[in-house]
Design an enzyme around this catalytic site. Structure first.
Site, PDB file in Angstrom:
ATOM      1  CG  ASP A  39     -22.271  -2.808  -4.356  1.00  0.00           C
ATOM      2  OD1 ASP A  39     -23.463  -3.132  -4.561  1.00  0.00           O
ATOM      3  OD2 ASP A  39     -21.519  -2.404  -5.261  1.00  0.00           O
ATOM      4  N   GLY A  40     -22.972  -5.827  -3.495  1.00  0.00           N
ATOM      5  CA  GLY A  40     -22.696  -7.146  -4.065  1.00  0.00           C
ATOM      6  C   GLY A  40     -23.738  -8.207  -3.735  1.00  0.00           C
ATOM      7  CG  HIS A  56     -31.464  -7.494  -1.789  1.00  0.00           C
ATOM      8  ND1 HIS A  56     -30.283  -6.784  -1.922  1.00  0.00           N
ATOM      9  CD2 HIS A  56     -32.151  -7.301  -2.948  1.00  0.00           C
ATOM     10  CE1 HIS A  56     -30.273  -6.193  -3.111  1.00  0.00           C
ATOM     11  NE2 HIS A  56     -31.376  -6.494  -3.753  1.00  0.00           N
ATOM     12  CB  SER A  84     -28.133   5.083  -2.843  1.00  0.00           C
ATOM     13  OG  SER A  84     -28.596   4.742  -4.138  1.00  0.00           O
ATOM     14  CD1 TRP A  88     -35.365   6.762  -4.355  1.00  0.00           C
ATOM     15  CD2 TRP A  88     -37.072   5.341  -4.073  1.00  0.00           C
ATOM     16  NE1 TRP A  88     -35.766   6.843  -3.041  1.00  0.00           N
ATOM     17  CE2 TRP A  88     -36.823   5.988  -2.848  1.00  0.00           C
ATOM     18  CE3 TRP A  88     -38.108   4.401  -4.146  1.00  0.00           C
ATOM     19  CZ2 TRP A  88     -37.555   5.720  -1.690  1.00  0.00           C
ATOM     20  CZ3 TRP A  88     -38.845   4.140  -2.996  1.00  0.00           C
ATOM     21  CH2 TRP A  88     -38.571   4.795  -1.789  1.00  0.00           C
ATOM     22  CG  LEU A 150     -22.399  -0.439  17.558  1.00  0.00           C
ATOM     23  CD1 LEU A 150     -20.960  -0.037  17.192  1.00  0.00           C
ATOM     24  CD2 LEU A 150     -22.674  -1.836  16.977  1.00  0.00           C
ATOM     25  NE  ARG A 203     -19.318   0.125  -3.947  1.00  0.00           N
ATOM     26  CZ  ARG A 203     -20.143   0.946  -4.562  1.00  0.00           C
ATOM     27  NH1 ARG A 203     -19.943   2.247  -4.497  1.00  0.00           N
ATOM     28  NH2 ARG A 203     -21.156   0.494  -5.269  1.00  0.00           N
ATOM     29  NE  ARG A 209     -20.179   2.533  -8.844  1.00  0.00           N
ATOM     30  CZ  ARG A 209     -19.975   1.657  -9.844  1.00  0.00           C
ATOM     31  NH1 ARG A 209     -18.974   1.818 -10.686  1.00  0.00           N
ATOM     32  NH2 ARG A 209     -20.795   0.620  -9.999  1.00  0.00           N
ATOM     33  CB  ILE A 210     -18.000   7.856  -2.933  1.00  0.00           C
ATOM     34  CG1 ILE A 210     -16.465   7.962  -2.792  1.00  0.00           C
ATOM     35  CG2 ILE A 210     -18.682   8.361  -1.676  1.00  0.00           C
ATOM     36  CD1 ILE A 210     -15.861   7.310  -1.582  1.00  0.00           C
ATOM     37  CB  SER A 211     -22.339   4.772  -4.895  1.00  0.00           C
ATOM     38  OG  SER A 211     -21.673   3.959  -5.828  1.00  0.00           O
TER      39      SER A 211
HETATM   40  C1  IPE Z   1     -24.554   1.685  -3.376  1.00  0.00           C
HETATM   41  O1  IPE Z   1     -24.644   0.525  -4.115  1.00  0.00           O
HETATM   42  C2  IPE Z   1     -25.734   1.822  -2.504  1.00  0.00           C
HETATM   43  C3  IPE Z   1     -25.919   0.793  -1.485  1.00  0.00           C
HETATM   44  C4  IPE Z   1     -25.135  -0.212  -1.211  1.00  0.00           C
HETATM   45  C5  IPE Z   1     -27.101   0.949  -0.700  1.00  0.00           C
HETATM   46  P1  IPE Z   1     -25.155   0.518  -5.635  1.00  0.00           P
HETATM   47  O2  IPE Z   1     -25.031  -0.889  -6.100  1.00  0.00           O
HETATM   48  O3  IPE Z   1     -26.494   1.139  -5.724  1.00  0.00           O
HETATM   49  O4  IPE Z   1     -24.086   1.478  -6.339  1.00  0.00           O
HETATM   50  P2  IPE Z   1     -23.690   1.630  -7.860  1.00  0.00           P
HETATM   51  O5  IPE Z   1     -24.952   1.848  -8.633  1.00  0.00           O
HETATM   52  O6  IPE Z   1     -23.004   0.377  -8.280  1.00  0.00           O
HETATM   53  O7  IPE Z   1     -22.752   2.806  -7.897  1.00  0.00           O
HETATM   54  C1  IPE Z   2     -26.315  -3.763  -2.447  1.00  0.00           C
HETATM   55  O1  IPE Z   2     -26.238  -4.838  -3.295  1.00  0.00           O
HETATM   56  C2  IPE Z   2     -27.679  -3.617  -1.830  1.00  0.00           C
HETATM   57  C3  IPE Z   2     -28.439  -2.444  -2.265  1.00  0.00           C
HETATM   58  C4  IPE Z   2     -28.033  -1.522  -3.091  1.00  0.00           C
HETATM   59  C5  IPE Z   2     -29.752  -2.307  -1.721  1.00  0.00           C
HETATM   60  P1  IPE Z   2     -26.662  -4.717  -4.825  1.00  0.00           P
HETATM   61  O2  IPE Z   2     -28.103  -5.002  -4.945  1.00  0.00           O
HETATM   62  O3  IPE Z   2     -26.215  -3.411  -5.358  1.00  0.00           O
HETATM   63  O4  IPE Z   2     -25.829  -5.890  -5.453  1.00  0.00           O
HETATM   64  P2  IPE Z   2     -25.063  -5.877  -6.844  1.00  0.00           P
HETATM   65  O5  IPE Z   2     -24.127  -4.692  -6.811  1.00  0.00           O
HETATM   66  O6  IPE Z   2     -26.102  -5.730  -7.910  1.00  0.00           O
HETATM   67  O7  IPE Z   2     -24.350  -7.173  -6.883  1.00  0.00           O
HETATM   68 MG    MG Z   3     -24.519  -2.769  -6.300  1.00  0.00          MG
END
Ligand code: IPE
Ligand code: IPE
Ligand code: MG
Length: 266
Positions: A39-40, A56, A84, A88, A150, A203, A209-211
């Site tokens: 994430d991030g 990305h 996730s 979508w 792996l 994470r 969170r687990i999302s």
């Molecule tokens: C979780 O990240 C899903 C992935 C990293 C693929 P999100 O950015 O979608 O999660 P939320 O919405 O902050 O919980």
């Molecule tokens: C995770 O990064 C990648 C995916 C969910 C595909 P984000 O796109 O959620 O990045 P932030 O959380 O908005 O920074």
């Molecule tokens: Mg995110």
């Protein structure tokens, strides 16, 4: 922390049907299975006045580094949450860019993964992806199926709730006569039945969170959260996460005293 002394080969053969709630799993200094919510990416890009998609793309590079770093550390299973079932809900343009990135990454990386003896798996509800993408996924999985160094699993259009429900539906179809369902009936149908449960969950990106990631499989996984954005998560950050893991006491419901006693036993 309790370290098992079984050889790598023994561990691989024991792991497949391991369940942390049915039996106490072997614990090694190096987590056998690491599962990561990457994430991030978006915030990494926004901080640099770049479009989210740049984050990305950088995130794909971080995946490459992480695969190498896991091999160096002796990790056997690496599971990455890429998209996730709720993603979508994002703007259509971002979703389609993510799909394209996934497709190009598959095309570019499969040969390299194969050459390095890495097995690639993609889990999630793949039926919502385009036919060419589904085909690429099947090809990549088939090509790398017997690789051993792996196992890299990409969770795409994955949701923990979806996983439990699809397992339940497949079990019901296969064994309609079952009235009392037990854990060992269901687990072979979960989408990651080929892997031991994750030892370490990471994470990145600061959220705690687990999302809707691996809800079932994380029952006794050690959780590690870091502020670092995914594109900045590299070898040193992985080492820090493993170091934190090594300081945990994995009790699986027992007391500390019991754990000490079990270590003393021959
Ligand atoms: C979780 O990240 C899903 C992935 C990293 C693929 P999100 O950015 O979608 O999660 P939320 O919405 O902050 O919980
Ligand atoms: C995770 O990064 C990648 C995916 C969910 C595909 P984000 O796109 O959620 O990045 P932030 O959380 O908005 O920074
Ligand atoms: Mg995110």
């Amino acid at each position: 922390m309790e370290f098992a002394s079984a050889s790598l080969k023994d561990r691989r053969s024991n792991m497949i049907d391991s369940s942390s709630t049915i039996a106490i799993p072997a614990v090694d200094a190096i987590p056998r299975h690491i599962a990561i919510i990457m994430d991030g990416n978006g915030r990494w890009a926004t901080q640099r006045y770049m479009p989210r998609v740049a984050g990305h793309s950088k995130g794909v590079e971080a995946v490459r580094t992480m695969v190498e770093a896991c091999i160096e550390q002796g990790v056997r299973y690496l599971t990455l949450f890429a998209f996730s079932s709720e993603n979508w809900r994002r703007p259509e343009e971002e979703v389609s860019i993510l799909m394209r990135l996934f497709m190009t990454a598959l095309e570019r990386e499969v040969n390299r993964l194969h050459a390095n003896d890495i097995c690639l798996k993609v889990v999630g509800d793949l039926s919502r992806f385009s036919a060419p993408l589904q085909e690429k996924i099947r090809e990549a999985e088939q090509k790398t199926a017997s690789n051993n160094r792996l196992v890299v699993t990409i969770c795409a259009n994955y949701g923990g709730r979806w996983d439990i429900i699809q397992a339940m539906n497949r079990l019901r179809a296969a064994q309609p006569q079952l009235t009392e369902i037990e854990e060992q009936h269901l687990t072979p149908y979960l989408s990651m039945a080929y892997a031991p449960e994750p030892d370490l969950f990471i994470r990145t990106g600061g959220e705690q969170r687990i999302s809707n990631f691996l809800l079932w499989q994380l029952a006794y996984t050690e959780l590690y959260f870091t502020e670092t954005f995914w594109p900045d998560f590299g070898r040193a950050e992985l080492r820090a996460a493993i170091l934190s893991y090594q300081k945990r006491e994995r009790r699986f419901g027992r007391t500390s005293e019991q754990l000490l006693d079990s270590k003393k036993a021959p």
